[in-house]
Design an enzyme around this catalytic site. Structure first.
Site, PDB file in Angstrom:
ATOM      1  N   SER A  44      14.726 -13.027  75.800  1.00 43.41           N
ATOM      2  CA  SER A  44      13.950 -12.324  76.831  1.00 43.41           C
ATOM      3  C   SER A  44      14.918 -11.446  77.616  1.00 43.41           C
ATOM      4  O   SER A  44      16.124 -11.726  77.642  1.00 43.41           O
ATOM      5  CB  SER A  44      13.328 -13.374  77.766  1.00 43.41           C
ATOM      6  OG  SER A  44      12.806 -12.759  78.929  1.00 43.41           O
TER       7      SER A  44
ATOM      8  N   TYR B 188      13.972 -21.055  83.319  1.00 40.09           N
ATOM      9  CA  TYR B 188      13.580 -20.244  82.156  1.00 40.09           C
ATOM     10  C   TYR B 188      14.721 -19.297  81.777  1.00 40.09           C
ATOM     11  O   TYR B 188      15.107 -19.209  80.612  1.00 40.09           O
ATOM     12  CB  TYR B 188      12.313 -19.448  82.488  1.00 40.09           C
ATOM     13  CG  TYR B 188      11.833 -18.561  81.360  1.00 40.09           C
ATOM     14  CD1 TYR B 188      11.303 -19.109  80.195  1.00 40.09           C
ATOM     15  CD2 TYR B 188      11.907 -17.170  81.461  1.00 40.09           C
ATOM     16  CE1 TYR B 188      10.855 -18.290  79.159  1.00 40.09           C
ATOM     17  CE2 TYR B 188      11.459 -16.347  80.432  1.00 40.09           C
ATOM     18  CZ  TYR B 188      10.937 -16.914  79.280  1.00 40.09           C
ATOM     19  OH  TYR B 188      10.505 -16.105  78.259  1.00 40.09           O
TER      20      TYR B 188
HETATM   21  P1  NDP Z   1       2.552 -17.530  73.918  1.00 34.06           P
HETATM   22  O1  NDP Z   1       2.341 -18.577  74.967  1.00 34.06           O
HETATM   23  O2  NDP Z   1       1.393 -16.755  73.446  1.00 34.06           O
HETATM   24  O3  NDP Z   1       3.258 -18.158  72.635  1.00 34.06           O
HETATM   25  C1  NDP Z   1       4.114 -19.256  72.672  1.00 34.06           C
HETATM   26  C2  NDP Z   1       3.884 -20.058  71.416  1.00 34.06           C
HETATM   27  O4  NDP Z   1       4.831 -21.123  71.373  1.00 34.06           O
HETATM   28  C3  NDP Z   1       2.491 -20.666  71.353  1.00 34.06           C
HETATM   29  O5  NDP Z   1       1.854 -20.236  70.174  1.00 34.06           O
HETATM   30  C4  NDP Z   1       2.713 -22.177  71.350  1.00 34.06           C
HETATM   31  O6  NDP Z   1       1.823 -22.757  70.418  1.00 34.06           O
HETATM   32  C5  NDP Z   1       4.164 -22.267  70.873  1.00 34.06           C
HETATM   33  N1  NDP Z   1       4.802 -23.479  71.392  1.00 34.06           N
HETATM   34  C6  NDP Z   1       4.975 -23.844  72.671  1.00 34.06           C
HETATM   35  N2  NDP Z   1       5.578 -25.034  72.730  1.00 34.06           N
HETATM   36  C7  NDP Z   1       5.777 -25.432  71.445  1.00 34.06           C
HETATM   37  C8  NDP Z   1       6.344 -26.578  70.852  1.00 34.06           C
HETATM   38  N3  NDP Z   1       6.830 -27.579  71.577  1.00 34.06           N
HETATM   39  N4  NDP Z   1       6.392 -26.633  69.504  1.00 34.06           N
HETATM   40  C9  NDP Z   1       5.885 -25.638  68.748  1.00 34.06           C
HETATM   41  N5  NDP Z   1       5.351 -24.528  69.245  1.00 34.06           N
HETATM   42  C10 NDP Z   1       5.282 -24.437  70.599  1.00 34.06           C
HETATM   43  O7  NDP Z   1       3.673 -16.569  74.514  1.00 34.06           O
HETATM   44  P2  NDP Z   1       4.543 -15.392  73.872  1.00 34.06           P
HETATM   45  O8  NDP Z   1       4.017 -14.921  72.598  1.00 34.06           O
HETATM   46  O9  NDP Z   1       4.738 -14.442  74.974  1.00 34.06           O
HETATM   47  O10 NDP Z   1       5.944 -16.146  73.668  1.00 34.06           O
HETATM   48  C11 NDP Z   1       6.678 -16.113  72.467  1.00 34.06           C
HETATM   49  C12 NDP Z   1       8.156 -16.056  72.796  1.00 34.06           C
HETATM   50  O11 NDP Z   1       8.433 -14.807  73.432  1.00 34.06           O
HETATM   51  C13 NDP Z   1       8.655 -17.144  73.748  1.00 34.06           C
HETATM   52  O12 NDP Z   1       9.891 -17.634  73.288  1.00 34.06           O
HETATM   53  C14 NDP Z   1       8.815 -16.403  75.062  1.00 34.06           C
HETATM   54  O13 NDP Z   1       9.774 -16.992  75.891  1.00 34.06           O
HETATM   55  C15 NDP Z   1       9.240 -15.032  74.565  1.00 34.06           C
HETATM   56  N6  NDP Z   1       9.065 -13.933  75.491  1.00 34.06           N
HETATM   57  C16 NDP Z   1       7.825 -13.602  75.974  1.00 34.06           C
HETATM   58  C17 NDP Z   1       7.678 -12.591  76.891  1.00 34.06           C
HETATM   59  C18 NDP Z   1       6.360 -12.240  77.516  1.00 34.06           C
HETATM   60  O14 NDP Z   1       6.346 -11.495  78.514  1.00 34.06           O
HETATM   61  N7  NDP Z   1       5.257 -12.704  76.997  1.00 34.06           N
HETATM   62  C19 NDP Z   1       8.832 -11.792  77.335  1.00 34.06           C
HETATM   63  C20 NDP Z   1      10.073 -12.199  76.743  1.00 34.06           C
HETATM   64  C21 NDP Z   1      10.170 -13.216  75.867  1.00 34.06           C
HETATM   65  P3  NDP Z   1       1.220 -24.245  70.568  1.00 34.06           P
HETATM   66  O15 NDP Z   1       0.797 -24.394  71.992  1.00 34.06           O
HETATM   67  O16 NDP Z   1       0.122 -24.295  69.568  1.00 34.06           O
HETATM   68  O17 NDP Z   1       2.337 -25.182  70.193  1.00 34.06           O
END
Ligand code: NDP
Length: 255
Positions: free
Chosen positions: A149, A162
């Site tokens: 990020s 975070y």
């Molecule tokens: P989402 O919340 O849409 O996606 C996060 C995903 O991670 C979900 O599909 C969730 O699925 C999965 N997840 C969470 N915990 C677990 C776990 N313990 N095991 C397996 N899967 C898990 O958010 P984003 O798409 O935004 O996030 C994706 C990545 O991008 C993250 O690493 C985030 O930090 C990063 N990011 C996002 C930004 C933003 O502004 N959105 C900016 C910068 C970075 P489920 O609950 O089914 O497990």
């Protein structure tokens, strides 16, 4: 494309797939789902991981194995990779995308929220690396893309834990890249700015959430597809080229 015939022969075991297996963690929503769609569109068989299999299945992608795996469970993650490789051949790409962002003030935030972020964003990412790296090193071919990020390069108020996890992603990725570069394996860190996903919705501090939502509403932020296209761009470069770090944010995002 990235497929090297010496590493991905059209063997009788895997005659059907023009592209190698790609793995995406956290593929049920946001950036992970957009990346899964993009890779599938380019012909990759996929292993999609997340805790909610209904959402992974709802993507409806062909040649895709869906597994309910919590990335903090290293053994379950490794088992899923072995099972997918038995069906689709060796994994050539891991997109370590699963993550949680629970914003808050360190003096008030429940400690279990620190634990979740550290466990998923740091340990979960390492579990993914561990599951694919030995095979990639042996084949002298493969790419790990770690989703960090902009909060992994600079800090923001209420992002303390975070941000710490994402600085860790940058640090670990660079060290890992140095380790595996002699083996022909690539490690790419991608640092997106704000993206329109449900990531913020899990924050429990309502005041912090409202502030962040106001920021999100004030600019035209990235779509998950914007980030997915950066990920596939980095992967499509020839194996001899590593895009070590990619910072991608909306033009209107000043901070
Ligand atoms: P989402 O919340 O849409 O996606 C996060 C995903 O991670 C979900 O599909 C969730 O699925 C999965 N997840 C969470 N915990 C677990 C776990 N313990 N095991 C397996 N899967 C898990 O958010 P984003 O798409 O935004 O996030 C994706 C990545 O991008 C993250 O690493 C985030 O930090 C990063 N990011 C996002 C930004 C933003 O502004 N959105 C900016 C910068 C970075 P489920 O609950 O089914 O497990």
């Amino acid at each position: 494309m990235n497929t090297h015939p010496a590493h991905f022969p059209h063997s009788p075991r895997f005659p059907y797939f023009a592209q190698p297996l790609a793995i995406v963690t956290g593929a049920g929503s946001g950036i992970g789902a957009a990346t899964a769609r993009a890779l599938s569109g380019e012909g990759h068989p996929l292993l999609l991981l997340g805790r909610n299999t209904a959402r992974l299945e709802a993507l409806g992608l062909p040649d895709t194995m869906v597994k309910s795996v919590d990335v903090t469970d290293g053994a379950a993650l490794a088992d899923a990779v072995r099972e997918a490789e038995a069906l689709y051949g060796p994994a050539d790409l891991l997109v370590n995308n699963a993550g949680v962002m629970l914003l808050g003030s360190v003096d008030r935030q429940p400690v279990d929220e620190w634990d979740r972020m550290l466990d998923v964003n740091v340990r979960g990412l390492l579990n993914g690396v561990r599951a694919v790296l030995p095979g990639m090193i042996e084949r002298r071919h493969g790419t790990v893309i770690n989703v960090s990020s902009v909060a992994g390069r600079k800090s923001y108020a209420h992002h303390t834990v975070y941000s710490g996890t994402k600085f860790a992603v940058h640090g670990m990725s660079e060290s890992l890249r140095e380790e595996v570069s002699p083996h022909g394996v690539r490690v790419v860190t991608i640092a997106p700015g704000a993206v329109e996903t449900e990531l913020l919705s899990h924050t429990t501090d309502e005041a912090v959430k409202t502030d962040y939502q106001a920021f999100k509403d004030s600019v035209e932020i990235l779509t998950p597809e914007d980030v997915a296209s950066a990920i596939t761009y980095a992967y499509r470069l020839p194996q001899r080229v590593t895009l070590r770090e990619l910072v991608v944010a909306a033009t209107g995002q000043a901070a």
